[in-house]
Motif scaffolding. Structure first.
Motif, short mmCIF file in Angstrom:
data_model
loop_
_atom_site.label_atom_id
_atom_site.label_comp_id
_atom_site.label_asym_id
_atom_site.label_seq_id
_atom_site.Cartn_x
_atom_site.Cartn_y
_atom_site.Cartn_z
N GLN A 1 3.62 3.20 4.16
CA GLN A 1 4.71 3.80 4.91
C GLN A 1 4.29 5.06 5.66
O GLN A 1 5.02 5.51 6.54
CB GLN A 1 5.88 4.12 3.98
CG GLN A 1 5.57 5.19 2.95
CD GLN A 1 6.74 5.46 2.02
OE1 GLN A 1 7.74 4.75 2.02
NE2 GLN A 1 6.61 6.49 1.20
N GLY A 2 3.16 5.62 5.32
CA GLY A 2 2.67 6.84 5.93
C GLY A 2 3.10 8.07 5.16
O GLY A 2 4.13 8.09 4.50
N LEU B 1 0.85 -1.18 0.00
CA LEU B 1 0.00 0.00 0.00
C LEU B 1 0.89 1.23 0.00
O LEU B 1 1.90 1.28 0.70
CB LEU B 1 -0.92 0.04 1.22
CG LEU B 1 -1.98 -1.06 1.37
CD1 LEU B 1 -1.39 -2.28 2.06
CD2 LEU B 1 -3.18 -0.54 2.14
N GLN B 2 0.49 2.23 -0.76
CA GLN B 2 1.28 3.45 -0.88
C GLN B 2 0.36 4.67 -0.84
O GLN B 2 -0.53 4.80 -1.68
CB GLN B 2 2.08 3.45 -2.17
CG GLN B 2 2.88 4.73 -2.41
CD GLN B 2 3.98 4.92 -1.40
OE1 GLN B 2 4.88 4.08 -1.28
NE2 GLN B 2 3.92 6.02 -0.65
N GLU B 3 0.60 5.56 0.13
CA GLU B 3 -0.16 6.79 0.23
C GLU B 3 0.43 7.86 -0.69
O GLU B 3 1.64 7.90 -0.91
CB GLU B 3 -0.14 7.34 1.67
CG GLU B 3 -0.64 6.37 2.73
CD GLU B 3 0.46 5.51 3.32
OE1 GLU B 3 0.20 4.88 4.37
OE2 GLU B 3 1.57 5.47 2.75
N GLY C 1 -0.67 15.52 11.05
CA GLY C 1 -0.15 14.25 11.51
C GLY C 1 0.32 13.39 10.36
O GLY C 1 0.32 13.82 9.20
N VAL C 2 0.72 12.19 10.68
CA VAL C 2 1.09 11.20 9.68
C VAL C 2 -0.13 10.35 9.37
O VAL C 2 -0.75 9.80 10.29
CB VAL C 2 2.26 10.32 10.15
CG1 VAL C 2 2.60 9.28 9.09
CG2 VAL C 2 3.48 11.18 10.46
N TYR C 3 -0.47 10.25 8.11
CA TYR C 3 -1.63 9.50 7.67
C TYR C 3 -1.19 8.20 7.02
O TYR C 3 -0.31 8.19 6.15
CB TYR C 3 -2.46 10.33 6.70
CG TYR C 3 -3.27 11.41 7.37
CD1 TYR C 3 -4.66 11.32 7.46
CD2 TYR C 3 -2.65 12.51 7.94
CE1 TYR C 3 -5.40 12.29 8.09
CE2 TYR C 3 -3.39 13.49 8.58
CZ TYR C 3 -4.77 13.38 8.65
OH TYR C 3 -5.51 14.36 9.27
N TYR C 4 -1.81 7.11 7.45
CA TYR C 4 -1.50 5.78 6.94
C TYR C 4 -2.72 5.16 6.30
O TYR C 4 -3.83 5.33 6.79
CB TYR C 4 -1.06 4.84 8.07
CG TYR C 4 0.16 5.25 8.84
CD1 TYR C 4 1.42 4.82 8.45
CD2 TYR C 4 0.05 6.05 9.98
CE1 TYR C 4 2.54 5.19 9.17
CE2 TYR C 4 1.17 6.41 10.71
CZ TYR C 4 2.41 5.98 10.30
OH TYR C 4 3.52 6.34 11.03
#
Length: 120
Positions: A112-113, A4-6, A94-97
């Motif tokens: 990876q976020g 998965l990749q954001e 924030g960091v989104y995953y």
């Protein structure tokens, strides 16, 4: 193996809409198995906060604290699912995953976020 990749903007202005895309490879988001394709975030210095998910049937569920501002949708032709968070404030920083969930709180694959900052 599922990956998965954001992707999306790293900086968003207050009152705007944050849009993030999760691209999934190695597995289909329309699989007949029950998987919840999820968004989770982590504000600075705080723990993980569940945002919501879309499942294999295209059903969506959102955190009660965020549901009025949140939409999660799928683009099945690209094997992607998309988060939209409206009317953002600095508290949304924030960091989104993105992640795949097998049940509540049980995740087997994570992106990876991506860092999102809400600021002028």
């Amino acid at each position: 193996q599922v990956q998965l990749q954001e992707s999306g903007p790293g900086l968003v202005k207050p009152s705007q809409t944050l849009s993030l895309t999760c691209t999934v490879s190695g597995g289909s988001i329309t699989s007949n198995r029950y998987y919840a394709w999820s968004w989770v975030r982590q504000p600075p210095g705080k723990g993980l906060e569940w945002i919501g998910y879309v499942d294999y049937r295209d059903s969506t569920y959102y955190s009660p604290s965020l549901k009025t501002r949140t939409s999660i949708s799928r683009d099945t032709s690209k094997n992607q699912f998309i988060l939209q968070l409206r009317s953002v404030t600095p508290e949304d920083t924030g960091v989104y995953y993105c992640a795949r969930a097998l049940g509540w709180g049980i995740y087997d694959y994570w992106g990876q976020g991506t860092q999102v900052t809400v600021s002028f």
